[in-house]
Structures are given as C-alpha cells and as structure tokens.
Write a protein that holds these residues in place. Structure first.
Motif, mmCIF file in Angstrom:
data_model
loop_
_atom_site.group_PDB
_atom_site.id
_atom_site.type_symbol
_atom_site.label_atom_id
_atom_site.label_comp_id
_atom_site.label_asym_id
_atom_site.label_seq_id
_atom_site.Cartn_x
_atom_site.Cartn_y
_atom_site.Cartn_z
ATOM 1 N N LEU A 65 79.419 15.150 21.558
ATOM 2 C CA LEU A 65 80.163 14.481 22.624
ATOM 3 C C LEU A 65 81.196 15.411 23.251
ATOM 4 O O LEU A 65 81.486 15.316 24.449
ATOM 5 N N GLU B 99 72.296 21.531 23.677
ATOM 6 C CA GLU B 99 71.134 20.772 23.201
ATOM 7 C C GLU B 99 70.337 21.585 22.180
ATOM 8 O O GLU B 99 69.894 21.068 21.161
ATOM 9 N N SER C 199 72.143 21.587 18.924
ATOM 10 C CA SER C 199 71.981 20.287 18.261
ATOM 11 C C SER C 199 70.665 20.249 17.480
ATOM 12 O O SER C 199 70.610 19.802 16.333
ATOM 13 N N VAL C 200 69.606 20.760 18.116
ATOM 14 C CA VAL C 200 68.294 20.811 17.451
ATOM 15 C C VAL C 200 68.351 21.747 16.247
ATOM 16 O O VAL C 200 67.902 21.413 15.139
ATOM 17 N N ALA D 50 70.209 20.391 13.196
ATOM 18 C CA ALA D 50 69.425 19.420 12.420
ATOM 19 C C ALA D 50 68.344 20.121 11.604
ATOM 20 O O ALA D 50 68.113 19.782 10.435
ATOM 21 N N ILE E 120 68.936 8.492 30.104
ATOM 22 C CA ILE E 120 69.411 8.584 28.712
ATOM 23 C C ILE E 120 69.148 7.267 27.981
ATOM 24 O O ILE E 120 68.632 7.241 26.871
ATOM 25 N N LEU F 198 63.063 6.077 21.854
ATOM 26 C CA LEU F 198 63.221 6.615 20.497
ATOM 27 C C LEU F 198 63.319 5.490 19.475
ATOM 28 O O LEU F 198 62.710 5.549 18.398
ATOM 29 N N LEU G 7 72.991 8.717 15.336
ATOM 30 C CA LEU G 7 73.144 9.652 16.463
ATOM 31 C C LEU G 7 72.695 9.012 17.776
ATOM 32 O O LEU G 7 73.301 9.222 18.826
ATOM 33 N N ILE G 8 71.629 8.232 17.721
ATOM 34 C CA ILE G 8 71.129 7.570 18.941
ATOM 35 C C ILE G 8 72.186 6.587 19.467
ATOM 36 O O ILE G 8 72.481 6.546 20.670
ATOM 37 N N THR H 99 75.362 6.681 18.958
ATOM 38 C CA THR H 99 76.477 7.461 19.504
ATOM 39 C C THR H 99 76.157 7.951 20.908
ATOM 40 O O THR H 99 76.993 7.857 21.825
ATOM 41 N N VAL I 247 73.998 6.777 23.095
ATOM 42 C CA VAL I 247 73.905 5.703 24.083
ATOM 43 C C VAL I 247 75.298 5.178 24.417
ATOM 44 O O VAL I 247 75.632 4.942 25.581
ATOM 45 N N ASP J 20 75.819 10.343 26.441
ATOM 46 C CA ASP J 20 75.732 11.799 26.301
ATOM 47 C C ASP J 20 74.411 12.131 25.615
ATOM 48 O O ASP J 20 74.118 11.588 24.546
ATOM 49 N N PRO J 21 73.566 12.984 26.236
ATOM 50 C CA PRO J 21 72.229 13.199 25.649
ATOM 51 C C PRO J 21 72.194 14.144 24.442
ATOM 52 O O PRO J 21 71.209 14.188 23.724
ATOM 53 N N ILE J 22 73.246 14.902 24.198
ATOM 54 C CA ILE J 22 73.140 15.980 23.186
ATOM 55 C C ILE J 22 72.830 15.453 21.785
ATOM 56 O O ILE J 22 71.932 15.984 21.121
ATOM 57 N N PRO J 23 73.516 14.396 21.291
ATOM 58 C CA PRO J 23 73.152 13.925 19.930
ATOM 59 C C PRO J 23 71.705 13.463 19.818
ATOM 60 O O PRO J 23 71.144 13.450 18.720
ATOM 61 N N LEU J 24 71.090 13.093 20.957
ATOM 62 C CA LEU J 24 69.695 12.636 20.890
ATOM 63 C C LEU J 24 68.760 13.725 20.388
ATOM 64 O O LEU J 24 67.769 13.441 19.718
ATOM 65 N N PHE J 25 69.077 14.977 20.703
ATOM 66 C CA PHE J 25 68.186 16.073 20.287
ATOM 67 C C PHE J 25 68.203 16.261 18.765
ATOM 68 O O PHE J 25 67.179 16.519 18.146
ATOM 69 N N GLY J 26 69.390 16.121 18.203
ATOM 70 C CA GLY J 26 69.464 16.165 16.729
ATOM 71 C C GLY J 26 68.727 14.986 16.116
ATOM 72 O O GLY J 26 68.021 15.120 15.110
ATOM 73 N N LEU K 206 66.211 13.449 17.336
ATOM 74 C CA LEU K 206 64.766 13.668 17.486
ATOM 75 C C LEU K 206 64.208 14.440 16.292
ATOM 76 O O LEU K 206 63.160 14.108 15.739
#
Lengths: 178, 430
Positions: free
Chosen positions: A81, A90, A93-94, A97, A146, A153, B25-26, B28, B30, B34-40, B42
């Motif tokens: 955030l 991004e 972030s990947v 993980a 988003i 997802l 994370l999803i 958070t 939504v 912010d899209p960045i946590p979505l990549f983690g 995934l």
C-alpha cells in the motif's frame, strides 16, 4: 546416501539460511519503495517482519515453519500500500511471495536438495504471476479492474477449495468386483 | 501385512495457511484499491496447485523391511523402504511415532538413497514391555509440504519384547507334574519338538514342516516325524487383568510389565520343553491351553498382545470358573498380580481351592503411585511410609494363602528365580 542432519543443527535448519537471505533481500528492497513514510520506515518494517518471522521459526517447534508467514504478510500488505503502483513494486511483491515459499520449504529434517525441488513446484505460481504482471503492463490501471480482478481471484479460490476438498479420483482404490 | 491407505491426494495445513494469507492480501488490496498486494496473493493462490501438479500419478505400494535390536531397555529400530521407480525417494516421509510405553532417545533419523529410504529410531523402555509396532506410515509430500498422499506400505508388524534377563534361568526350577509318576524320573511324551522318536502316517492338520520326505517317498503316502518330549513339568501363567483402586493409568502400566514378564517366562520355560499354559483374567478368563514348542510361543505371544486391562472388575470366583476345562489342575501356577486390593487376594484362595498350587509375583505399584506426589520431602516421606505399610499388609494377607514375591525392581527377577530354584516344598518346610 545422504543422512538427515544431527539434532544439534536443528536450530540452523529451522532458521533456513537461503530462504532467509532471499526473503530478507526482497523484503528490504520492497521497503525502499515506501513513499508514504519514507524508505527508512519501509526498511524498518521489513526488518521487523523478517526478525519476527525468524523468531517464530526458531521458537515455535512444530508450526513455526508455517506461521512465520503471518508477519511477512502483514509487512507485504503495508509495503504494497505504501509503494507507488509501478511494475517494480508488483514484481517485488511476486518475488517476496516466491522467496517466502522457498523459505517455507527449508524445514527441519527436510530431504536433500529441497530448494532445487521446491523450484519445480514454484514454476507454476511464478508463471501465473508473470502472466498477470505482463497483463498489468498492457492494460491501463483502473479501480474497476482491480475490483473485477479481486472478484475473479476469490471465485478461483472458491473453485480450487471445492475441487480439492474432495478425494482425488486418481487415488481411489480399485473396485473389488468386476 | 499391508497398511492400506484409501485416502487420496490432499492439501496440508500449509496450503490453507497460504490461502488464508492470499485472502488477507486480496481483502487489503480491494479495501485500499491498490493492485500490488494482489500479485503476492496470486503466488500464494497458485502454490498449492503447483504442488498438486507435481504429484506422481501412481503412488506405491512400497515395501518396508525392518528389524529391532538392543538389549535390556534399549530398543533400536532400523529399516529401509524400497521405493518403486514411479516415486522419488526424497519426496517420501516416514512416520514412525514412539509408542507410549517407550521413551525416545533421539529423533527418527532418515537417510535417502536412490530407490530407498533408510530410517533408524533409538528408543528406551523404562520397564519391561511387550508391544506390537505397526508398519510405519509413508507419505508422499511435495517439496513445499503443501500437498500429501498416503502411500500403501507392505511389510510385517514388529513385536518388541523387553523383560528381565533372569528368565533364561527359569529352566532350573522345580515344577509340579501333572502325571501320576512319583520320583525324579522325567516325564516322557510324544510331541512336536525335542529328540527324534519315530515316524507315523500323517493326519489332517499335521504341519508340512514335520513331514519326513524320505519315508513318504518310500511308502507312497505322507509320513511325519514324532519327537520325544522331555518335560520337567507344566506351568500356568495367570495374569490378573482386573481394574483396581490404583486407577487406569497405573493398572495399564503394571499390566504392561506383567504381560512382558509373562512372555519372557514363557520363552524361558518353553526352551526347557516345559508345557506352558496361559490364563488372563479380565472380565472373564481367557486361556491358552498347555502346549510346547515354537507354535505355542506364538500362540502365547498373540494372546498376550491382545490382552488388556478389563474395564469391569468381576468377582474373584469367576477367575477359576471354566479354568479346569482348559488347564489341568495340579500344575504350578504363577499368578502375576499387583495385589492392590483385598479382592485380589481372594483370587489366590479360589485358585488354591480349585487345585492350582500358586506362587504370586506381585509387581509393586509404589513407584508409580508416588510419581507426581507432593514435592515437599517431609510430605513425600510420610506418604511413602503409609503406602509401604499398606503394601506390606496386602502382601502379608496374601502370604497366608500362597507364597508371594514382592517385585519392586522390574528389570530383575533374581528374587523370584531364587525363590523358585529352592522349590515351593523346600520353602514351605523351611
């Protein structure tokens, strides 16, 4: 023939050196992208999360190699955030993980070459994340997208849980009658 | 024997932790738009699916070969698991928990080789033990530990017997005979083991192991060998499996010790061609009739492994009802009982009245009773004195009916064997 390590090295195994190094590197790099409170606060959050994760791995005997994800997840949520929406954030972030999953593979009494074999498992999530990343580059960001992506997802997650909650058909015992 | 596993591929708790983290994370992302946590998220969502994709299509079965070694209380388990080509040995996890009767000296050591997994466990028995180790469980587990699948294992169960070493000297004791032949002459009988005696035509049920192939070939029909038994007497091992006022935990512990000692005694007597019978008195009396040889040892072991402390305490009279049908009266009877209650001593009375000359081996419950008792030395000393006085009273009461050996040191049967070597009559005269 390789033997499992002596009990004296359990502590070292619980900490998991390579996974720790990878996760720490990526999380600290992620912390540098903090634009809200500044890179120092971001790095402090990263360091705090890593230390907490390490302590959980060492101190919690059985579930430590799973529960250590909790502080890392909290740090990633904050850093995600706090960082600006860029391809680098991004990507980090990947990578964070993936590194944490590799760290999870390094558990006590794990068989040899565990990290190399963990790589085989991580290919699929890495490919999936890369596809999403490339898609993100091509599609301009927007709030509606988003929400749709998150909804998709969640639906995918529900389907996976439903599918895998049942017994695997390949492992059913053969019928005793013709 | 095989340990079937009908369960299929399943996700472990690690997968559910990953999913929980992904959901967090999803949410958070939504909430903060912010899209960045979505990549983690995934990556965490796809990781369990990656594990399932790498799972082998065919799982097992694998074969386990294992053995136990060690003496006295030491129990070392070593074995190997032969893995088929369809599986990578490094993906297998061997689950061999330490039984409650034993203490783990070091964690299970596992080594991986091409096509095999070797394992080694080091345990210790604090007191005599007889237990059946089931075949170890084998699981296929991916490198991340996100998914697992039980593998069918083919192998035999392992029986662990640990008892006091003095049972090897039991052959020298004097036993009551069941035949009407006074004097020192040894009884003779024909049976399954001992010196070769002759051949006879085979009857249905004769084992193939005893076939005399030369005689069978000459005569054209099957002949079997007969052996001359040299017996010094017969003995009945009688186990008291009734619950007592000591509580289930101590009852179970003492019965485990009694069971292990009974199999040790049976082994010692059978080695000397003594016929051994068994009676276990729980809710009812379960007996193994008198017999000799290896098959009798297997029968006794099977019966002892199946024996447990009964949940119901029946009257002592029931302990001898039906016993005469299976076991001839007049033979030396070794009763193994903690003699915790007054009712336990009644059993000796009934055994004696029914014609079974009885010797009592009584495992002492004092050590087990004092575990976890007050830490203050003066309190503990007082409690210990009271318990000992009560125990002495119980033993004295039982002595009126039959000789009793108070067994306090479970790794030694020296007092008991010493008592038996002198003979019951000699002791009585003394």
């Amino acid at each position: 023939m390789k033997s499992s390590p002596a009990p004296g090295s359990i502590l070292r195994q619980r900490s998991g050196r390579w996974g720790l190094a990878a996760t720490a590197t990526v999380t600290l790099a992620f912390g540098l992208l903090d634009r809200t409170e500044g890179p120092f606060v971001g790095m402090a959050v990263g360091v705090g999360a890593i230390v907490a994760a390490l302590l959980i791995r060492i101190l919690v005997a059985r579930m430590g190699t799973v529960l250590f994800l909790a502080p890392l997840l909290a740090a990633w949520a904050y850093l995600g955030l706090a960082a600006p929406v860029t391809v680098l954030a991004e990507l980090l972030s990947v990578l964070a993980a993936l590194a944490a999953l590799a760290w999870m593979a390094e558990r006590p009494h794990a068989p040899p070459a565990i990290l190399r074999r963990a790589g085989d498992v991580l290919v699929l999530p890495a490919v999936g994340a890369m596809i999403a990343l490339v898609s993100g580059l091509l599609i301009p960001p927007g709030e509606l997208r988003i929400g749709v992506a998150a909804l998709l997802l969640v639906i995918a997650l529900g389907l996976v849980v439903l599918t895998l909650g049942r017994s695997h058909p390949a492992s059913e015992p053969p019928s005793s009658t013709l | 024997m095989s340990a079937p596993s009908n369960d299929g591929l399943r996700l472990t708790i690690r997968s559910w932790v990953c999913y929980s983290g992904a959901v967090a994370l999803i949410i958070t992302a939504v909430a903060a738009r912010d899209p960045i946590p979505l990549f983690g998220a995934l990556v965490l969502l796809f990781a369990p699916i990656g594990s399932l994709v790498t799972a082998p299509a065919a799982a097992g079965p694998v074969q386990v070969f294992w053995a136990e070694s060690g003496s006295a209380g030491i129990v070392n388990i070593a074995g190997s698991i032969e893995v088929p080509n369809t599986l990578d040995s490094r993906d297998l996890e061997v689950v061999l928990p330490c039984p409650a009767e034993l203490v783990e000296r070091s964690p299970l050591a596992i080594s991986f080789g091409p096509g095999s997994v070797r394992f080694r466990a080091e345990w210790e028995a604090r007191s005599p033990a007889l237990l059946n180790l089931p075949v170890p469980r084998v699981l296929w587990r991916d490198a991340l530990g996100l998914a697992e699948r039980p593998i069918d294992v083919e192998g035999t169960e392992l029986v662990i017997e640990r008892y006091a070493p003095e049972v090897d000297r039991l052959g020298g004791m004097r036993l009551q005979r069941t035949i009407a032949m006074p004097g020192e002459t040894r009884s003779k009988a024909i049976g399954e083991a001992g010196e070769f005696y002759g051949v006879r035509p085979a009857r249905p049920g004769d084992p193939w192991r005893r076939t005399n192939w030369h005689a069978s070939a000459r005569s054209g029909s099957r002949y079997v060998n007969e052996f001359s038994l040299e017996r010094t007497g017969d003995v009945l091992l009688y186990l008291d499996a009734r619950p007592s006022s000591l509580g289930p935990k101590i009852d179970h512990e003492l019965f485990g010790i009694s069971r292990a000692t009974a199999i040790g005694m049976a082994r010692g007597f059978l080695r000397e061609n003594v016929r051994v019978g068994l009676a276990v008195f729980g809710e009812f009396v379960r007996t193994v009739p008198l017999g000799a040889g290896r098959s009798q040892r297997a029968r006794l072991r099977e019966a002892l492994l199946a024996a447990h402390v009964s949940p119901i305490a029946p009257p002592a009279e029931r302990g001898t009802i039906g016993l005469r049908r299976a076991i001839t009266p007049g033979i030396t009877t070794i009763l193994i009982s903690p003699l915790a209650d007054e009712a336990a001593a009644l059993l000796i009375v009934h055994l004696r009245r029914r014609g079974y000359p009885t010797i009592v081996l009584s495992p002492s419950p004092i050590a087990a009773q004092l575990v976890g008792f007050p830490s203050r030395p003066e309190d503990r000393g007082l409690v210990e004195r009271i318990v000992r006085v009560y125990r002495r009273q119980q033993i004295a009461r039982a002595w009126r009916e039959a000789p009793v050996v108070d067994w306090t040191e479970f790794w030694s049967l020296a007092r008991f064997t010493g008592f038996l070597e002198h003979g019951m009559d000699a002791r009585r005269h003394a």
